[in-house]
Design an enzyme around this catalytic site. Structure first.
Site, PDB file in Angstrom:
ATOM      1  N   HIS A   1     -15.264  26.295 -18.922  1.00 17.68           N
ATOM      2  CA  HIS A   1     -16.123  26.320 -18.416  1.00 17.68           C
ATOM      3  C   HIS A   1     -16.702  27.399 -18.699  1.00 17.68           C
ATOM      4  O   HIS A   1     -16.430  27.697 -16.584  1.00 17.68           O
ATOM      5  CB  HIS A   1     -16.854  25.366 -18.601  1.00 17.68           C
TER       6      HIS A   1
ATOM      7  N   TYR B   1     -22.566  28.344 -14.939  1.00 20.12           N
ATOM      8  CA  TYR B   1     -22.083  27.323 -13.666  1.00 20.12           C
ATOM      9  C   TYR B   1     -21.369  28.232 -13.434  1.00 20.12           C
ATOM     10  O   TYR B   1     -21.045  29.565 -13.352  1.00 20.12           O
ATOM     11  CB  TYR B   1     -21.419  26.368 -14.617  1.00 20.12           C
TER      12      TYR B   1
ATOM     13  N   ARG C   1     -25.098  18.076 -30.746  1.00 19.36           N
ATOM     14  CA  ARG C   1     -26.065  17.277 -31.326  1.00 19.36           C
ATOM     15  C   ARG C   1     -25.949  17.351 -32.191  1.00 19.36           C
ATOM     16  O   ARG C   1     -26.481  15.814 -32.451  1.00 19.36           O
ATOM     17  CB  ARG C   1     -27.878  18.239 -30.609  1.00 19.36           C
TER      18      ARG C   1
END
Length: 434
Positions: free
Chosen positions: A217, A222, A398
């Site tokens: 990731h 992040y 989603r």
């Protein structure tokens, strides 16, 4: 009268429980030939072959127990594999305790977290599908509350009273996410080196659990993403300043993981193609640098680049339209092929919620289901085989939450006959009812 003795159906192989084998796996096209959309054709990444181009994107659910996955994750993730998703990627899993986004995040920093992951891996494999895990560190965006805990009177910061660690946030530079948020600690070189080792150790645990692939990731603001950006990385040592220095942590982590996983296991990397900060009047991470980074990854053993965007700055200005991230994936894909590095696949993510859009992203002729050109009107040619596509597979998030059966419904809407779960054979989708 002779009574025929019933025999058990062929069991799924390699799992510690009985369930009938799904042969072929759900979501496999039963027709062959040019009429089958690229979306329902196989894709091979090293030793892993996907029977279609659908991937369940890693999605945080803030439901782990001290980093350990639970029955919630078994049901949540298993539902997608059961219904035809070729690859399901487990949500961002922290490689250190302070790398969690929230106290309830998934983790893989200790051996006790292997068994709960393996239970889910076994179920996904019992369905004939593939499973991966996204390894992550949240950096300055760690120690926050799950979104349903946040109210107008309750901030998203997870304090020590609810298991947070606001006094131990890591970042490339001591720059808070926003006003009123805790200031992270600038990592020392020793901490950076230990972080790289933590990613490698987590990768070893993922291999022990039996996963088919690992994703790093490097997106959404992040820790790795923070290192990439000149806005959040203001270091003056070997890990900051120049492009080469800012990407060093990601490249070191990539090499470390590649060295400890099987040669046949594909390695994926997710990046934010841009942090949407060009309006700020200062250098920021952008698409041009993403293309530059992408060209380096194949030689490090990366098999797929997962192209997302944003998340590194609360002042970002995203230019949203249905293809806003898909188009960037397409540009990176085309650039790699022009440079002769087309061996690394590209994944597209973002707003993929209809059968037609999913088809258009990977379709070899570059058209939408209705015969129109791609959203930006451009036709990019794949120099290896003359095909055209924005990406090689779609990562859907989603829409899978809304419709776990998205693969099967898409096949029906596109007129593709696919294998259903064998236990659901009496309940096929009918196009006129969708």
């Amino acid at each position: 009268m002779t009574v025929k003795k019933l025999t058990a159906s062929t069991p799924a192989a390699g799992v510690p429980f009985y369930t009938p084998a799904q042969t072929p796996p759900a979501g496999t096209a039963l027709d062959t030939g040019a009429e089958v959309p690229t979306l329902f054709t196989p894709l091979k990444l090293r030793g892993m072959t996907l029977q279609n181009r659908f991937v369940v994107s890693p999605m945080c659910t803030y439901s782990a127990d001290d980093g350990h996955l639970t029955d919630w994750h078994l049901v949540h993730l298993g539902a997608f594999a059961l219904r035809g998703a070729a690859l399901t990627i487990v949500e961002a899993s922290a490689v250190t305790p302070n790398g969690r986004i929230s106290p309830e995040d998934s983790g893989l920093w200790q051996d006790s977290q292997i068994a709960p992951l393996k239970r889910i891996v076994d179920f996904v494999h019992s369905q004939g599908q593939k499973i991966g895990i996204q390894l992550a560190h949240a950096g300055r965006k760690a120690s926050t509350l799950g979104p349903w805990h946040v109210t107008p009177t309750r901030r998203e910061i997870a304090t020590a009273e609810v298991g947070g660690w606001t006094d131990n946030l890591w970042a490339p530079s001591a720059i808070a996410w926003d006003e009123g948020y805790p200031t992270p600690k600038e990592m020392t070189v020793a901490q950076i080196e230990s972080l790289v080792q933590s990613f490698a150790d987590a990768a070893k645990r993922a291999v022990q659990a039996g996963v088919d692939t690992i994703e790093i990731h490097g997106a959404h603001g992040y820790l790795i993403s923070e290192f990439l950006s000149p806005i959040t990385n203001q270091r003056t040592d070997a890990y900051g300043g120049s492009f080469e220095n800012r990407i060093r942590v990601l490249l070191d982590i990539t090499r470390a993981i590649r060295a400890v996983i099987p040669a046949t296991m594909p390695l994926l990397v997710r990046i934010s193609a841009t942090e949407w900060m060009s309006h700020a009047g200062q250098p920021s991470w952008d698409l041009a640098q993403s293309k530059q980074l992408a060209a380096l990854l194949p030689d490090l053993g990366v098999d797929l680049l997962d192209v997302s965007s944003g998340g590194n700055n609360p002042l970002q200005k995203i230019q949203v339209h249905p293809y806003y991230q898909v188009d960037m994936a397409g540009e990176i894909r085309a650039e790699l092929r022009r440079a002769g590095k087309g061996g690394m696949a590209i994944g597209a993510v973002g707003m993929i919620s209809t059968a037609e859009m999913a088809r258009s992203v990977v379709q070899a002729d570059g058209t939408l289901a209705g015969g129109e050109q791609t959203q930006d009107g451009q036709v990019e040619i794949d120099g290896e085989n003359g095909a055209v596509a924005k990406a090689d597979l779609v990562l859907v998030a989603r829409q899978f939450l809304r419709e776990p059966e998205f693969v099967l419904k898409t096949a029906t809407l596109l007129g593709v006959k696919v294998q259903p779960p064998v236990q659901y054979h009496r309940a096929p989708f009918k196009r006129e009812r969708l």
